[in-house]
Design a protein around this motif. Structure first.
Motif, PDB file in Angstrom:
ATOM      1  N   THR A 386      34.159   2.983   4.064  1.00  0.00           N
ATOM      2  CA  THR A 386      33.090   3.174   4.919  1.00  0.00           C
ATOM      3  C   THR A 386      31.884   3.877   4.504  1.00  0.00           C
ATOM      4  O   THR A 386      31.685   4.284   3.526  1.00  0.00           O
ATOM      5  N   ASN A 387      30.798   3.143   5.082  1.00  0.00           N
ATOM      6  CA  ASN A 387      29.311   3.562   4.732  1.00  0.00           C
ATOM      7  C   ASN A 387      28.488   4.182   5.734  1.00  0.00           C
ATOM      8  O   ASN A 387      28.389   3.755   6.883  1.00  0.00           O
ATOM      9  N   ASP A 388      28.058   5.334   5.555  1.00  0.00           N
ATOM     10  CA  ASP A 388      27.118   6.117   6.611  1.00  0.00           C
ATOM     11  C   ASP A 388      25.724   6.235   5.788  1.00  0.00           C
ATOM     12  O   ASP A 388      25.433   6.302   4.636  1.00  0.00           O
ATOM     13  N   TYR A 389      24.851   5.542   6.860  1.00  0.00           N
ATOM     14  CA  TYR A 389      23.467   5.771   6.597  1.00  0.00           C
ATOM     15  C   TYR A 389      22.805   6.426   7.606  1.00  0.00           C
ATOM     16  O   TYR A 389      23.094   6.974   8.775  1.00  0.00           O
ATOM     17  N   GLY A 390      21.211   6.826   7.264  1.00  0.00           N
ATOM     18  CA  GLY A 390      20.522   7.817   8.022  1.00  0.00           C
ATOM     19  C   GLY A 390      20.384   7.173   9.498  1.00  0.00           C
ATOM     20  O   GLY A 390      19.741   6.235   9.387  1.00  0.00           O
ATOM     21  N   ALA A 391      20.494   7.987  10.404  1.00  0.00           N
ATOM     22  CA  ALA A 391      20.274   7.342  11.623  1.00  0.00           C
ATOM     23  C   ALA A 391      18.777   7.825  12.044  1.00  0.00           C
ATOM     24  O   ALA A 391      18.122   7.297  12.831  1.00  0.00           O
ATOM     25  N   ASN A 392      18.211   8.743  11.361  1.00  0.00           N
ATOM     26  CA  ASN A 392      16.886   9.331  11.671  1.00  0.00           C
ATOM     27  C   ASN A 392      16.126   9.453  10.324  1.00  0.00           C
ATOM     28  O   ASN A 392      15.056  10.118  10.217  1.00  0.00           O
ATOM     29  N   SER A 393      16.428   8.440   9.180  1.00  0.00           N
ATOM     30  CA  SER A 393      15.928   8.536   7.999  1.00  0.00           C
ATOM     31  C   SER A 393      14.497   7.924   8.376  1.00  0.00           C
ATOM     32  O   SER A 393      14.216   7.227   9.092  1.00  0.00           O
ATOM     33  N   PHE A 394      13.572   8.454   7.186  1.00  0.00           N
ATOM     34  CA  PHE A 394      12.221   7.994   7.151  1.00  0.00           C
ATOM     35  C   PHE A 394      11.936   7.058   5.978  1.00  0.00           C
ATOM     36  O   PHE A 394      12.529   7.107   4.986  1.00  0.00           O
ATOM     37  N   PHE A 395      11.221   5.854   6.158  1.00  0.00           N
ATOM     38  CA  PHE A 395      10.668   5.113   5.157  1.00  0.00           C
ATOM     39  C   PHE A 395       9.309   4.459   5.539  1.00  0.00           C
ATOM     40  O   PHE A 395       9.304   3.841   6.447  1.00  0.00           O
ATOM     41  N   GLY A 396       8.242   4.808   4.824  1.00  0.00           N
ATOM     42  CA  GLY A 396       6.884   4.456   5.116  1.00  0.00           C
ATOM     43  C   GLY A 396       6.183   5.009   4.191  1.00  0.00           C
ATOM     44  O   GLY A 396       6.199   5.627   3.225  1.00  0.00           O
ATOM     45  N   GLN A 397       4.778   4.306   3.959  1.00  0.00           N
ATOM     46  CA  GLN A 397       3.672   4.713   3.232  1.00  0.00           C
ATOM     47  C   GLN A 397       3.151   5.787   3.792  1.00  0.00           C
ATOM     48  O   GLN A 397       2.832   6.288   4.660  1.00  0.00           O
ATOM     49  N   ILE A 398       3.069   6.767   2.652  1.00  0.00           N
ATOM     50  CA  ILE A 398       2.360   8.208   2.760  1.00  0.00           C
ATOM     51  C   ILE A 398       1.277   8.335   2.032  1.00  0.00           C
ATOM     52  O   ILE A 398       0.535   9.427   2.203  1.00  0.00           O
ATOM     53  N   GLY A 399       0.750   7.310   1.323  1.00  0.00           N
ATOM     54  CA  GLY A 399      -0.385   7.543   0.673  1.00  0.00           C
ATOM     55  C   GLY A 399      -0.717   6.339  -0.765  1.00  0.00           C
ATOM     56  O   GLY A 399       0.096   5.668  -0.849  1.00  0.00           O
ATOM     57  N   THR A 400      -1.626   6.574  -1.554  1.00  0.00           N
ATOM     58  CA  THR A 400      -1.759   5.851  -2.407  1.00  0.00           C
ATOM     59  C   THR A 400      -1.821   6.496  -3.810  1.00  0.00           C
ATOM     60  O   THR A 400      -2.028   7.969  -3.945  1.00  0.00           O
ATOM     61  N   GLY A 401      -2.087   5.942  -4.914  1.00  0.00           N
ATOM     62  CA  GLY A 401      -2.148   6.765  -6.450  1.00  0.00           C
ATOM     63  C   GLY A 401      -2.175   5.830  -7.421  1.00  0.00           C
ATOM     64  O   GLY A 401      -2.491   4.705  -7.164  1.00  0.00           O
ATOM     65  N   ASN A 402      -2.085   6.309  -8.660  1.00  0.00           N
ATOM     66  CA  ASN A 402      -2.329   5.598  -9.785  1.00  0.00           C
ATOM     67  C   ASN A 402      -1.103   6.033 -10.712  1.00  0.00           C
ATOM     68  O   ASN A 402      -1.155   7.369 -10.968  1.00  0.00           O
ATOM     69  N   ILE A 403      -0.281   5.128 -11.649  1.00  0.00           N
ATOM     70  CA  ILE A 403       0.635   5.636 -12.457  1.00  0.00           C
ATOM     71  C   ILE A 403       0.328   6.435 -13.655  1.00  0.00           C
ATOM     72  O   ILE A 403       0.997   7.120 -14.268  1.00  0.00           O
ATOM     73  N   TYR A 404      -1.103   6.571 -14.099  1.00  0.00           N
ATOM     74  CA  TYR A 404      -1.570   7.235 -15.013  1.00  0.00           C
ATOM     75  C   TYR A 404      -2.036   8.669 -14.591  1.00  0.00           C
ATOM     76  O   TYR A 404      -2.744   9.286 -15.521  1.00  0.00           O
ATOM     77  N   GLN A 405      -2.090   8.819 -13.292  1.00  0.00           N
ATOM     78  CA  GLN A 405      -2.610  10.003 -12.854  1.00  0.00           C
ATOM     79  C   GLN A 405      -1.393  10.710 -12.120  1.00  0.00           C
ATOM     80  O   GLN A 405      -0.415  10.194 -11.354  1.00  0.00           O
ATOM     81  N   PRO A 406      -1.553  12.123 -11.794  1.00  0.00           N
ATOM     82  CA  PRO A 406      -0.565  12.792 -11.174  1.00  0.00           C
ATOM     83  C   PRO A 406      -0.260  12.398  -9.559  1.00  0.00           C
ATOM     84  O   PRO A 406      -1.364  12.150  -9.061  1.00  0.00           O
ATOM     85  N   ASN A 407       0.797  12.370  -9.337  1.00  0.00           N
ATOM     86  CA  ASN A 407       0.818  12.075  -7.806  1.00  0.00           C
ATOM     87  C   ASN A 407       0.926  13.062  -6.790  1.00  0.00           C
ATOM     88  O   ASN A 407       1.698  14.228  -7.040  1.00  0.00           O
ATOM     89  N   THR A 408      -0.103  13.341  -6.078  1.00  0.00           N
ATOM     90  CA  THR A 408      -0.463  14.407  -5.015  1.00  0.00           C
ATOM     91  C   THR A 408       0.138  14.146  -3.903  1.00  0.00           C
ATOM     92  O   THR A 408      -0.234  15.012  -2.927  1.00  0.00           O
ATOM     93  N   ASN A 409       0.701  13.067  -3.684  1.00  0.00           N
ATOM     94  CA  ASN A 409       1.253  12.759  -2.074  1.00  0.00           C
ATOM     95  C   ASN A 409       2.590  13.601  -1.690  1.00  0.00           C
ATOM     96  O   ASN A 409       3.253  13.723  -2.593  1.00  0.00           O
ATOM     97  N   THR A 410       2.718  14.171  -0.783  1.00  0.00           N
ATOM     98  CA  THR A 410       3.778  14.995  -0.195  1.00  0.00           C
ATOM     99  C   THR A 410       4.142  14.421   0.962  1.00  0.00           C
ATOM    100  O   THR A 410       3.507  13.875   1.895  1.00  0.00           O
ATOM    101  N   PHE A 411       5.588  14.674   1.588  1.00  0.00           N
ATOM    102  CA  PHE A 411       6.041  14.344   2.539  1.00  0.00           C
ATOM    103  C   PHE A 411       6.826  15.368   3.138  1.00  0.00           C
ATOM    104  O   PHE A 411       7.952  15.961   2.809  1.00  0.00           O
ATOM    105  N   GLY A 412       6.588  16.107   4.228  1.00  0.00           N
ATOM    106  CA  GLY A 412       7.302  17.287   4.912  1.00  0.00           C
ATOM    107  C   GLY A 412       7.716  16.991   6.283  1.00  0.00           C
ATOM    108  O   GLY A 412       7.744  17.641   7.284  1.00  0.00           O
TER     109      GLY A 412
END
Length: 707
Positions: A386-412
């Motif tokens: 049996t497989n259980d997945y999130g009924a209220n999980s979140f998946f979406g864009q929260i920002g932009t960035g660059n792989i050579y710079q620190p990621n400053t995006n947060t998701f609360g």
């Protein structure tokens, strides 16, 4: 981190040195081989680093040695696991050219491997003591394992539905056979500040050692090399009872709680328009992580079994297992946009879980009909997943960035995530096999599994959204074997398999869709030989598999076939009393056929060429000291089914050493390893359309005392 390949057979000199230091004669070795120095002393003269005389579990085929198994296999022993100190599954198979590492130790991809160019299936490609569990996000407590077995290729007859890459079977430490107790503790250190403490206790109690026990416990905590943190607590228990001379009962349990923060996110090339990947970055960077990103996992496994000897030639086995794994993830997917390293940051946050139960009964024995000797295995199995997945999980864009710079995006986002029953899979199977000894040299194997299969998908309200069922699914296997000598086997084999339809992941346009099972076929011709001081293996193979990939609309679809054909070869030799050298290579040609797109393209994830080598030297002037090195070159790997983007080839070099001595009357072993000695920066294929930065140079240390 590819760990140093030190085979147990290399310690002949170390054993002699130990004798020179007046080490007491070895006691009767336990089933686990945990008394490291005595175990090495016993096996060194009769085994090589390929361990072809070592038994390997083959599901419905029963247990037989690698030498007598008509398929390609690899066994990594507990001594080698101790020397390599793996932090992810790729470390375990660091010197096997057929295996390519796709993982990162500190995110949900730690068990991702490709074998012969095919990625192992986290739903059905992993077992613990032959029992199923879902491996997604689970990093095993390797220090608590007796060995790790890899059965390459199709496993439909042996284990039921499964992807054709193969099956990894983790074998846990068992109670010792003799009354000699097993007792050890060790302390380890990993770059950049992770400490581990581990205890291993085992023995037998009661009249004539009637009851056996084995307890392993581990605590791990500290700062990881990518500026994150990890905390892990693991415990495993194995018990057995020799109820009568012919009846034995077993029980096993494994529990692990693991928390990782600041994990490295995945890099997707689905939106990347370039023809070559951007400049490489170090896997040790914290730029692709953040303090709010985390992976928390829980693994539980419980097993019980009975073994009854019906007579001198027949054994009846009955077993049950239940496994439960769960994940709480907050993890970014970085959609790479251009060669400058810009990306959009999409975050997944939610919970997931899986449960698997298996009931199985089988009988294994020998009979003789006329001039022919038969080795028979037959049984029945019932498995439910049996497989259980999130009924209220979140998946979406929260920002932009660059792989050579620190990621400053947060998701609360919300913290009250919960799951629902997304899908279930039921398999009811009958299986039987017969290995017929036609002469002293010739034998033939035939087996078939008969499966009734049913798969359902559900909505968040519990309504059935999709159903697939098929009764009478046959997955056969046949093999012909010829003994050139008692230590050399030639074989040719054929096997079919079906893999369970997957639930499409969150990053695709058809997220949550339940796909139908795919059928595969495998043809293999090989040879295995185990001599006194050397061993060698070789295999030619062709695998035909239903293809699945994301199309131009980012819809994950099943279309056409993927073909894998190639050769793998390996060997190991002891030179004199102090040296052991070995090598391994794989060449593979892959392509898509008979589909609506990608026909003729190389299959994503399959490196065309891999070569590995290792050498170990037992220092005669410092008794007990071994030093060694290993290296592995992985050729360029196609990242996309469209065959328009490659991860360039790369070479990794590792160094290590171990020193076995006695302090205050106790056996003590010190181990050290430096992985990726050259601090090579490279892109590692992770999954179709995904890459990850390779691990940086790392240091691991360990000190163990047996008492």
């Amino acid at each position: 981190m590819h760990r140093l390949h030190w085979a147990a057979c290399l310690a002949l000199t170390a054993s002699q040195a130990a004798l020179a230091q007046q080490v007491p004669p070895p006691v009767a070795s336990s089933e686990s081989g945990e008394n490291a120095l005595p175990a090495v002393k016993v096996t060194a003269a009769h085994d090589t680093a390929q361990h072809l005389k070592e038994d390997v579990g083959s599901g419905a085929l029963g247990t037989r040695s690698q030498l007598d198994t008509p398929f390609s296999t690899t066994v990594v022993t507990s001594e080698e696991l101790q020397d390599r100190q793996p932090s992810k599954l790729g470390d375990v198979f660091a010197t096997d050219a057929s295996v390519s590492d796709n993982g990162n130790a500190y995110n949900a991809w730690a068990t991702y491997l490709t074998v012969r160019g095919m990625q192992l299936d986290w739903q059905s490609g992993f077992k613990i003591d032959g029992m199923p569990f879902n491996s997604y996000g689970i990093t095993m407590p390797y220090e608590q394992l007796e060995k790790v077995e890899l059965l390459k290729g199709l496993t439909g007859f042996m284990y039921g539905f499964g992807a054709p890459g193969g099956v990894v079977n983790y074998v846990t430490k068992k109670p010792p056979v003799s009354t000699t107790p097993v007792r050890s503790v060790d302390v380890g250190y990993y770059t950049d500040g992770v400490w581990t403490e581990h205890a291993d206790l085992g023995g037998r109690v009661g009249p004539d050692g009637m009851f056996g026990y084995r307890l392993n416990a581990t605590h791990e905590e500290g700062k990881t090399y990518n500026d994150g943190n990890v905390r892990r607590d693991s415990v495993s228990v194995a018990l057995d009872a020799r109820i009568t001379r012919d009846l034995k009962a077993t029980f096993g349990a494994l529990y692990q709680e693991r928390h990782s923060t600041g994990i490295t996110g995945a890099i997707s090339t689905a939106q990347y328009t370039g023809t070559s990947l951007p400049r490489t970055i170090s896997g040790g960077t914290g730029d692709l992580s953040g303090p709010d990103q985390h992976l928390n996992t829980n693994l539980q496994l419980y097993t019980a079994g009975l073994q009854y000897n019906l007579g001198p030639d027949w054994t009846l086995n009955a077993s049950y297992s239940y496994s439960k794994s769960s994940r709480d993830r907050n993890e970014s997917t970085y959609y790479l946009l251009n060669g400058a390293g810009d990306y959009t940051d999409s975050r997944f946050a939610g919970k997931e879980g899986h449960q698997l139960s298996l009931w199985q009964v089988s009988a294994e024995g020998h009979v003789k009909t006329g001039p022919f000797q038969h080795q028979l295995v037959f049984g029945a199995a019932y498995q439910r997943q049996t497989n259980d997945y999130g009924a209220n999980s979140f998946f979406g864009q929260i920002g932009t960035g660059n792989i050579y710079q620190p990621n400053t995006n947060t998701f609360g986002g919300a913290s009250n995530y919960y799951t629902y029953r997304d899908s279930d899979i039921t398999q009811k199977a009958l299986f039987a096999s017969d290995t017929i000894a036609l002469t002293q040299r010739w034998s033939v194997l035939g087996g078939v599994r008969y499966t009734n299969y049913e798969q359902h998908g559900y909505s968040t309200t519990g309504a059935t959204t999709s159903t697939y069922s098929q009764n009478g699914v046959l997955t056969p296997t046949v093999a012909l074997m010829f003994k050139l000598a008692p230590t050399t086997t030639l074989y040719t084999s054929y096997v079919e398999s079906l893999e369970a339809g997957t639930v499409v992941g969150d990053t695709y346009a058809n997220r949550g869709e339940l796909l139908k099972p795919l059928r595969s076929k495998q043809y293999e011709v090989g040879v295995k030989t185990e001599q006194g001081r050397w061993s060698a293996t070789a295999a030619l193979f062709r695998i035909e598999r239903g293809a699945a990939y994301a199309n131009s609309a980012n819809v994950y679809t099943q279309d056409g076939e993927s073909i894998f054909q190639g050769i793998e070869m390996g060997g190991d030799v002891r030179l004199g009393r102090n040296w052991n050298v070995g090598g391994d290579l794989m060449w593979i040609n892959t392509k898509y056929e008979r589909g609506a797109a990608n026909n003729g393209n190389r299959v994503a994830g399959a490196p065309q060429f891999v070569v590995a080598g290792h050498a170990t030297y037992s220092v005669p002037y410092v008794p007990g000291l071994r030093i060694g090195a290993d290296a592995k070159f992985t050729g360029n790997t196609n990242v996309r089914p469209a065959d328009n983007l490659n991860a360039p080839g790369y070479l990794l070099v590792n160094l290590g050493a171990s020193y076995a001595t006695r302090i205050a009357g106790y056996d003590v072993t010190f181990r050290a390893a430096i992985d990726n000695l050259l601090n090579r920066r490279y892109w590692e294929y992770q999954y179709a359309d995904y890459v990850t930065p390779g691990d940086p140079r790392t240091l691991s240390l360990n000190a163990r005392i047996d008492f």
